[in-house]
Each structure stands twice: as C-alpha cells, then as structure tokens.
Design a protein around this motif. Structure first.
Motif, PDB file in Angstrom:
ATOM      1  N   ASP A  86       0.829  -1.207   0.000  1.00  0.00           N
ATOM      2  CA  ASP A  86       0.000   0.000   0.000  1.00  0.00           C
ATOM      3  C   ASP A  86       0.860   1.251   0.000  1.00  0.00           C
ATOM      4  O   ASP A  86       0.601   2.195  -0.725  1.00  0.00           O
ATOM      5  CB  ASP A  86      -0.905   0.023   1.244  1.00  0.00           C
ATOM      6  N   ASN A  87       1.881   1.272   0.870  1.00  0.00           N
ATOM      7  CA  ASN A  87       2.618   2.512   1.059  1.00  0.00           C
ATOM      8  C   ASN A  87       4.078   2.244   1.423  1.00  0.00           C
ATOM      9  O   ASN A  87       4.384   1.243   2.067  1.00  0.00           O
ATOM     10  CB  ASN A  87       1.932   3.319   2.175  1.00  0.00           C
ATOM     11  N   THR A  89       7.490   4.223   3.127  1.00  0.00           N
ATOM     12  CA  THR A  89       8.048   5.411   3.797  1.00  0.00           C
ATOM     13  C   THR A  89       9.538   5.147   4.039  1.00  0.00           C
ATOM     14  O   THR A  89      10.006   4.013   3.897  1.00  0.00           O
ATOM     15  CB  THR A  89       7.405   5.640   5.191  1.00  0.00           C
ATOM     16  N   LEU A 250       0.406   1.730  -5.585  1.00  0.00           N
ATOM     17  CA  LEU A 250       1.001   1.972  -4.273  1.00  0.00           C
ATOM     18  C   LEU A 250       1.299   3.455  -4.135  1.00  0.00           C
ATOM     19  O   LEU A 250       1.374   4.169  -5.128  1.00  0.00           O
ATOM     20  CB  LEU A 250       2.288   1.155  -4.078  1.00  0.00           C
ATOM     21  N   THR A 251       1.476   3.897  -2.908  1.00  0.00           N
ATOM     22  CA  THR A 251       1.781   5.320  -2.683  1.00  0.00           C
ATOM     23  C   THR A 251       3.096   5.434  -1.902  1.00  0.00           C
ATOM     24  O   THR A 251       3.544   4.476  -1.274  1.00  0.00           O
ATOM     25  CB  THR A 251       0.651   6.004  -1.886  1.00  0.00           C
ATOM     26  N   TYR A 252       3.668   6.635  -1.977  1.00  0.00           N
ATOM     27  CA  TYR A 252       4.945   6.900  -1.308  1.00  0.00           C
ATOM     28  C   TYR A 252       4.728   8.058  -0.343  1.00  0.00           C
ATOM     29  O   TYR A 252       3.950   8.976  -0.638  1.00  0.00           O
ATOM     30  CB  TYR A 252       6.007   7.329  -2.330  1.00  0.00           C
ATOM     31  N   SER A 253       5.426   8.044   0.777  1.00  0.00           N
ATOM     32  CA  SER A 253       5.257   9.154   1.725  1.00  0.00           C
ATOM     33  C   SER A 253       5.855  10.429   1.115  1.00  0.00           C
ATOM     34  O   SER A 253       6.624  10.381   0.146  1.00  0.00           O
ATOM     35  CB  SER A 253       5.923   8.824   3.059  1.00  0.00           C
ATOM     36  N   GLN A 257       8.798  11.078  -2.769  1.00  0.00           N
ATOM     37  CA  GLN A 257       7.918  11.037  -3.942  1.00  0.00           C
ATOM     38  C   GLN A 257       8.740  10.879  -5.212  1.00  0.00           C
ATOM     39  O   GLN A 257       9.470  11.802  -5.598  1.00  0.00           O
ATOM     40  CB  GLN A 257       7.136  12.351  -4.040  1.00  0.00           C
TER      41      GLN A 257
END
Ligand SMILES: Cc1cc2nc3c(=O)[nH]c(=O)nc-3n(C[C@H](O)[C@H](O)[C@H](O)COP(=O)(O)OP(=O)(O)OC[C@H]3O[C@@H](n4cnc5c(N)ncnc54)[C@H](O)[C@@H]3O)c2cc1C
Length: 344
Positions: A86-87, A89, A250-253, A257
C-alpha cells in the motif's frame, strides 16, 4: 526487525528476473505480489505462443512463466503472495513497506516492478452483460481448447484483441472481429494474418445488444451497430478486449515522492534509478527514452536496477554482476547439472 537488502514489489517477469539477479549479487531478497500466483500479466495470456524472447524457442506463455519462476527461486528469495503493497516510507536509512494485511516489511532498497499496476479489464457496458461472464462472455482466454470449432466474436482492434484473434484462427471454426474505429491499431503482421485467413473484420462497428437463449444462460446472437446499420451475428463465444483500467498500485510518503511520467510511470534517471536514492524500478513501470515494453526489456531493466541497488548498498562492489560462467555461486550447481547431462 528483519531487514532485507532489496524488496521487489511485483512478481511479474521484471520482478522475477530481478529476484534471480539480486540473488546472483548476493543480496537478501524479498518479493511481494498482490496476486495468489507469480508471473504478472503473462498470466492473462497463458496459452499464447511467445516467439520473441531471445534464445527461447517458441513457447507457450504458461511454460515460460514456469521457467521464469524456477529461475527466480534459484537463490531462495522470500516470497509473499496475496499481499498488496500500500505505502512506502523511509525511516533513517531504510524503507518501511506497509502491506494490506497490516504488516510492515523493512528493506535497504526498493525495486518497483508493478508493471501496469493492478489491471481490471474494461467491461462491456451493456445491461445484463455481467451474468454471461459465467458462460460465454470472456475478457481473456485461459484455455484455447474451449473455442474449438466455435464461432468467436472478438470485440476490439488493439494488440490484445488482434493477438487473440490470431491465436483463435487455429482452433475456432470462425473468428469475427468488431472494432469501433475505422482501422485496426494492432501490429501490421498480425492484421495481415487475419486478412490472409479471410477473417470477417467489421470496422466502425460496436456491440449494441446481446441476445440470449430462452433459458437466458448464454448469448447466442449479437446485434452490431455497423456504422448506423444493424447487423445480427450468430456466435458461440464473445471475447471483449477493450483494454484495462489501472488501479493505483502503491503510494509513497511525502519525502520520497518519485518523479512520475503520465502520473504513473517511474522516470528513470539512468540505470533504472529513480530520483529517490534507494528506489529503483524495472519492467513496464519504468519510463525512459527508447523503453521497450516487452519481456526482453524487463530483463535488461532488472539487471540495471539490481546492479544500481547493489552499488547503493555497497558502493565499492563491482559495477556489474559476474556472468554465470564466472560466478562462484554456480560452481556446485554447474557441477551437478553437467553430471546430469554427461551421465544420462
Ligand atoms: C495480451 C498481452 C500479450 C503480450 N504478448 C507479449 C509477447 O508476445 N511478447 C512480449 O515480449 N511481451 C508481451 N506482452 C508484454 C509483457 O507481458 C509485459 O511487457 C510484461 O509482462 C511486463 O512485466 P512486468 O513484470 O514489468 O509487469 P507485469 O507483468 O504487469 O507484473 C507486475 C506485477 O506486479 C503486481 N503488482 C502490482 N501492484 C502491486 C502492489 N501494489 N503490490 C504487490 N504487487 C503488485 C501485479 O499483480 C503483477 O503481478 C504482452 C502483454 C499483453 C497484455
């Protein structure tokens, strides 16, 4: 906390070859894949014959995946299936990867190999169409056998549709292609094959209505809007190839980015590095000039990304991996394999 050298997100061809190569470079490796099986997009065309992989005689995609997986497991990476990243960091000098099962994974580097992301086929937008997905309305072909001696209507004109239409030529009784634009957009050579077989190709045409049998279990007629005129086709099966919707993968903190092309693809800064130190990418997710979105392209990316990851962790390491014949890690394995060849 178990810290990996490289965590590969995505178990398609790029992720699998990266896993092999990072094992070769002696890195502690993990693959995280959202599906229950490895192989990525190749699983949507298991029976397709692949002709364009270097050094590989024509091979069915499902066997190709099998070989890729076997190779990827050479150095026994950790594999997490049914697990969506999902993410990501960054904490101090390592990355924390959060997955949909609530777990956290820790890694010195990340290798993003999520391809086109999580792909869902664009469905036929006609009332009642969904119920025929259980019978004779298809969005991909999982086995060609069921189309033997059938009349199959393929809706779509891009590579996905036309590649399938060509495969069907050899099993189906009749193949009909229906496409909404005024010309097919697939590879010329494939279109030529359809034409050489006299396949009926309806352009400026689209499916208007599905007509079922009395029991309403299967579609047996399709009404086509052919440039304003109605045409009825009697069919056994319908294959819809209208492309895919991409689910954001998916995402990045905020502080890590990566630079994106078309809001999705990772921009390579050379050697499959992103602008974020420690994050690398391989395969269809990568964007750079002259990028080749083919299986062979994923292998080249995998080697570049893994070598970049190795140098990130260990700047004094050799810039490239040793070829298999010079690599100590293969010595024992080579001996066993050669014994098998010469003693059999
Ligand atoms: C119909 C069709 C026919 C093709 N025919 C050929 C051909 O004949 N020859 C050829 O060379 N190429 C062909 N290709 C192209 C080839 O399949 C792709 O180039 C190749 O699969 C790209 O590999 P990849 O690993 O980069 O991505 P993918 O194969 O897309 O794999 C990405 C993986 O990442 C996983 N994933 C995505 N998001 C997440 C997440 N958040 N967490 C965990 N896992 C995630 C996905 O589930 C998937 O398994 C074809 C493609 C299609 C669609």
């Amino acid at each position: 906390m178990e810290l990996y050298d490289v965590t590969i997100i995505g178990g398609g061809p790029a992720g699998l070859y990266s896993a092999f190569y990072s094992g070769l470079r002696n890195m502690k490796t993990k693959i995280i894949e959202v599906q229950s099986i490895l192989g990525g997009k190749v699983n949507i065309y298991p029976e397709k014959m692949l002709w364009d992989v270097g050094g590989q005689p024509p091979i069915q995609a499902q066997h190709f995946i099998h070989n890729l997986i076997q190779q990827a497991m050479t150095f026994e990476p950790t594999v997490c299936l049914n697990t969506k990243v999902d993410n990501i960091t960054k904490v101090e000098n390592y990355f924390v990867i959060a997955t949909n099962d609530g777990k956290l994974h820790y890694s010195k580097t990340i290798l993003v190999a999520v391809g086109g992301g999580i792909l869902n086929p664009i469905k036929l937008d006609l009332e009642g169409a969904k119920k025929y997905e259980m019978t004779n309305l298809h969005y991909t072909i999982l086995g060609l056998e069921r189309f033997k001696n059938k009349t199959v209507l393929v809706s779509g004109g891009g590579n996905g549709a036309i590649d399938w239409a060509v495969e069907l030529l050899y099993v189906a009784e009749e193949v009909i292609v229906v496409y909404r634009k005024d010309q097919l957009t697939a590879h010329e050579a494939q279109i030529e094959k359809l034409k050489a077989h006299g396949v009926k190709i309806l352009l400026n045409a689209k499916i208007k209505k599905l007509v079922s049998n009395e029991e309403k279990t299967i579609i047996n007629e399709v009404v086509i809007d052919n440039a304003g005129d109605e045409q009825i086709l009697i069919v056994d099966d319908i294959l819809i190839c209208h492309g895919y919707n991409r689910e954001i993968s998916l995402t990045y903190s905020k502080e890590i980015q990566p630079e994106l092309h078309e809001e999705y693809y990772l921009v390579s800064k050379g050697k499959c590095m992103t602008n974020i130190p420690g994050i690398f990418g391989a395969g269809d997710i990568m964007s750079y000039e002259d990028k080749v979105n083919l299986l062979i392209g994923t292998f080249q990316d995998a080697v570049l990304a893994v070598n970049s990851a190795k140098l990130f962790i260990q700047p004094d390491a050799s810039k490239i991996g040793m070829v298999s014949s010079h690599n100590d890690m293969f010595e024992q394995k080579n001996r066993e394999l050669l014994e098998k060849i010469y003693l059999s």
